[in-house]
Design an enzyme around this catalytic site. Structure first.
Site, PDB file in Angstrom:
ATOM      1  N   ARG A 117      23.825  21.923  36.528  1.00  0.00           N
ATOM      2  CA  ARG A 117      22.767  20.867  35.708  1.00  0.00           C
ATOM      3  C   ARG A 117      23.432  19.798  35.887  1.00  0.00           C
ATOM      4  NH1 ARG A 117      19.396  24.350  36.888  1.00  0.00           N
ATOM      5  NH2 ARG A 117      18.183  25.496  35.565  1.00  0.00           N
ATOM      6  N   GLU A 130      16.188  14.225  36.072  1.00  0.00           N
ATOM      7  CA  GLU A 130      14.992  14.567  37.088  1.00  0.00           C
ATOM      8  C   GLU A 130      13.677  14.235  36.993  1.00  0.00           C
ATOM      9  OE1 GLU A 130      16.298  18.449  38.429  1.00  0.00           O
ATOM     10  OE2 GLU A 130      18.510  18.108  38.695  1.00  0.00           O
ATOM     11  N   HIS A 148      17.298  18.746  44.149  1.00  0.00           N
ATOM     12  CA  HIS A 148      17.279  20.113  43.414  1.00  0.00           C
ATOM     13  C   HIS A 148      16.786  21.172  44.533  1.00  0.00           C
ATOM     14  CE1 HIS A 148      17.391  21.953  39.144  1.00  0.00           C
ATOM     15  NE2 HIS A 148      17.465  22.856  39.932  1.00  0.00           N
TER      16      HIS A 148
HETATM   17  P1  NDP Z   1      26.208  33.018  35.332  1.00  0.00           P
HETATM   18  O1  NDP Z   1      25.763  33.271  33.978  1.00  0.00           O
HETATM   19  O2  NDP Z   1      26.487  34.105  36.190  1.00  0.00           O
HETATM   20  O3  NDP Z   1      27.530  31.997  35.376  1.00  0.00           O
HETATM   21  C1  NDP Z   1      27.803  30.944  34.348  1.00  0.00           C
HETATM   22  C2  NDP Z   1      29.490  30.918  34.462  1.00  0.00           C
HETATM   23  O4  NDP Z   1      29.435  29.656  33.749  1.00  0.00           O
HETATM   24  C3  NDP Z   1      29.957  31.786  33.879  1.00  0.00           C
HETATM   25  O5  NDP Z   1      31.310  32.163  34.575  1.00  0.00           O
HETATM   26  C4  NDP Z   1      30.291  31.387  32.533  1.00  0.00           C
HETATM   27  O6  NDP Z   1      31.803  31.653  32.013  1.00  0.00           O
HETATM   28  C5  NDP Z   1      30.297  29.800  32.840  1.00  0.00           C
HETATM   29  N1  NDP Z   1      29.989  29.235  31.334  1.00  0.00           N
HETATM   30  C6  NDP Z   1      28.890  29.507  30.738  1.00  0.00           C
HETATM   31  N2  NDP Z   1      28.966  28.783  29.818  1.00  0.00           N
HETATM   32  C7  NDP Z   1      30.124  27.976  29.566  1.00  0.00           C
HETATM   33  C8  NDP Z   1      30.682  26.903  28.776  1.00  0.00           C
HETATM   34  N3  NDP Z   1      30.130  26.619  27.792  1.00  0.00           N
HETATM   35  N4  NDP Z   1      31.868  26.180  29.175  1.00  0.00           N
HETATM   36  C9  NDP Z   1      32.416  26.727  30.284  1.00  0.00           C
HETATM   37  N5  NDP Z   1      31.862  27.701  31.281  1.00  0.00           N
HETATM   38  C10 NDP Z   1      30.790  28.154  30.799  1.00  0.00           C
HETATM   39  O7  NDP Z   1      25.293  32.230  35.951  1.00  0.00           O
HETATM   40  P2  NDP Z   1      24.827  31.966  37.570  1.00  0.00           P
HETATM   41  O8  NDP Z   1      26.059  31.644  38.289  1.00  0.00           O
HETATM   42  O9  NDP Z   1      23.553  32.936  37.746  1.00  0.00           O
HETATM   43  O10 NDP Z   1      24.076  30.292  37.324  1.00  0.00           O
HETATM   44  C11 NDP Z   1      24.805  29.238  36.956  1.00  0.00           C
HETATM   45  C12 NDP Z   1      24.106  27.948  36.833  1.00  0.00           C
HETATM   46  O11 NDP Z   1      23.529  27.486  38.112  1.00  0.00           O
HETATM   47  C13 NDP Z   1      22.672  28.241  35.956  1.00  0.00           C
HETATM   48  O12 NDP Z   1      22.704  28.295  34.629  1.00  0.00           O
HETATM   49  C14 NDP Z   1      21.631  27.011  36.558  1.00  0.00           C
HETATM   50  O13 NDP Z   1      21.816  26.007  35.715  1.00  0.00           O
HETATM   51  C15 NDP Z   1      22.625  26.680  37.934  1.00  0.00           C
HETATM   52  N6  NDP Z   1      21.531  26.868  38.971  1.00  0.00           N
HETATM   53  C16 NDP Z   1      21.182  25.818  39.754  1.00  0.00           C
HETATM   54  C17 NDP Z   1      20.490  25.863  40.906  1.00  0.00           C
HETATM   55  C18 NDP Z   1      20.106  24.640  41.720  1.00  0.00           C
HETATM   56  O14 NDP Z   1      19.107  24.772  42.386  1.00  0.00           O
HETATM   57  N7  NDP Z   1      20.775  23.690  41.635  1.00  0.00           N
HETATM   58  C19 NDP Z   1      20.011  27.155  41.285  1.00  0.00           C
HETATM   59  C20 NDP Z   1      20.221  28.334  40.324  1.00  0.00           C
HETATM   60  C21 NDP Z   1      21.183  28.082  39.265  1.00  0.00           C
HETATM   61  P3  NDP Z   1      31.832  33.084  31.142  1.00  0.00           P
HETATM   62  O15 NDP Z   1      31.699  34.183  32.277  1.00  0.00           O
HETATM   63  O16 NDP Z   1      33.171  33.267  30.807  1.00  0.00           O
HETATM   64  O17 NDP Z   1      30.992  33.348  30.113  1.00  0.00           O
END
Ligand code: NDP
Length: 317
Positions: A233, A262, A280
């Site tokens: 993001r 965006e 995006h």
């Molecule tokens: P997941 O929830 O599977 O993974 C997110 C990861 O980020 C987890 O490992 C989590 O850690 C970590 N995390 C969450 N919150 C925090 C925090 N506050 N500080 C540090 N680490 C954190 O999500 P996805 O992998 O499915 O998706 C990730 C992101 O990718 C989405 O939220 C979205 O914003 C973005 N995205 C972008 C797209 C694009 O078109 N560019 C398309 C799809 C998604 P933990 O496991 O320890 O909780």
């Protein structure tokens, strides 16, 4: 199911619209001349919202007081105020997993484009420079020998790491917690990760907890060979600090699929030579978007059939 009224605030994929029309009474507020007037008229009847993108908060929920479920397209849901939804007893669903491979593929493409300047090289050819001036200059960066630091090793982050390993990269990561199912080294701070890698892949979610997590200090730790990639993001990176770091040579380059405002992209970023920008498009293939759209529909139909959502956001499980 024709008696159930669904709000569609924005146009969405044909496969979603067609299935919603077949199963529900759909109210398209984006087609109304005055969406607020429309909501005053039908708001009490609305029991579900099928969202493409757009904010969901107490203000919207007050206009649809009998809503039970918001079915959102996309895995990120930082545009939805979860405490407001919980307070109103509204289920929120998203579309995880079905997009992970596509987004990971895009992330790897973005990384190689950035490091080997493939977008710039293509422009060189298209603008006639290959004929007029000769070969595109050698890139000063290479993927060889690089260490990828993944910020947010979740569903998508793990798919990116798997692919990057196949490219011969070393992998390490930072997130809230060490992941049980991987052997990559874990850094307990983002600054520590930045110091230990030279290619930082941001794939953590947006929202208050990660806002500007990648700041001037993190970029300084990444260092002059450092490359920042953002497929997560826009809000996670302090864009002003990033521009400064690129202008001053604090880091080497950046590849960005997402931005703070965006579709606005700062002019300063576009002027920088070693920056790759994409609009995006992480999950933006027809096949993957259709799979995501199907989950939007499945969540609504399951909810109204059985009272259970297929893919609720973690806060609702
Ligand atoms: P997941 O929830 O599977 O993974 C997110 C990861 O980020 C987890 O490992 C989590 O850690 C970590 N995390 C969450 N919150 C925090 C925090 N506050 N500080 C540090 N680490 C954190 O999500 P996805 O992998 O499915 O998706 C990730 C992101 O990718 C989405 O939220 C979205 O914003 C973005 N995205 C972008 C797209 C694009 O078109 N560019 C398309 C799809 C998604 P933990 O496991 O320890 O909780």
């Amino acid at each position: 199911m024709t008696a159930i009224d669904i709000l569609l605030p924005r146009p969405t994929l044909p496969i979603v619209e067609e299935q919603l029309d077949a199963a529900f009474t759909v109210h398209r507020s984006y087609k109304a001349e005055d969406p607020d007037a429309m909501l005053r008229e039908v708001g009490n009847k609305i029991r579900g919202v099928a969202m493409a993108f757009g904010a969901v908060d107490a203000q919207l929920l007050a206009k649809i007081p009998n809503v039970e479920i918001v079915s959102s397209l996309g895995v990120g849901y930082d545009h939805i105020n979860i405490p407001d939804c919980k307070a109103a007893n509204v289920m929120v669903t998203h579309t995880p997993d079905v997009l992970s491979d596509e987004v990971a593929d895009t992330a790897i493409g973005l990384m190689i484009m950035t490091i080997r300047e493939l977008g710039q090289a293509e422009q060189w050819l298209r603008q006639g420079n290959w004929l007029a001036k000769g070969p595109y200059p050698l890139t000063q960066a290479t993927l060889r020998g690089r260490t990828l630091g993944v910020f947010g090793l979740g569903r998508i982050g793990k798919e990116i790491a798997k692919r990057a390993e196949a490219f011969g990269m070393s992998i390490r990561y930072h997130g809230r917690n060490p992941q049980k199912d991987v052997a990559y080294p874990y850094d307990d701070s983002l600054e520590g990760l930045a110091e230990a890698c030279d290619t930082l892949m941001v794939v953590a979610p947006g929202g208050a907890a990660t806002e500007h997590a990648v700041n001037a200090k993190v970029l300084e730790k990444l260092g002059p060979d450092g490359i920042v990639l953002n497929i997560g993001r826009g809000s996670v990176i302090d864009e002003t600090a990033l521009i400064e770091a690129l202008e001053n040579g604090t880091i080497y380059g950046a590849g960005l699929d997402v931005f703070e405002q965006e579709p606005q992209v700062p002019e300063a970023l576009l002027r920088l030579p070693r920056v790759t920008v994409l609009p995006h498009v992480g999950s933006a293939s027809q096949a993957t978007r259709n799979a995501m759209g199907q989950l939007v529909v499945d969540n609504l139909t399951s909810w109204f059939k059985s009272g259970r959502a297929v893919t609720p956001v973690p806060e609702m499980t």
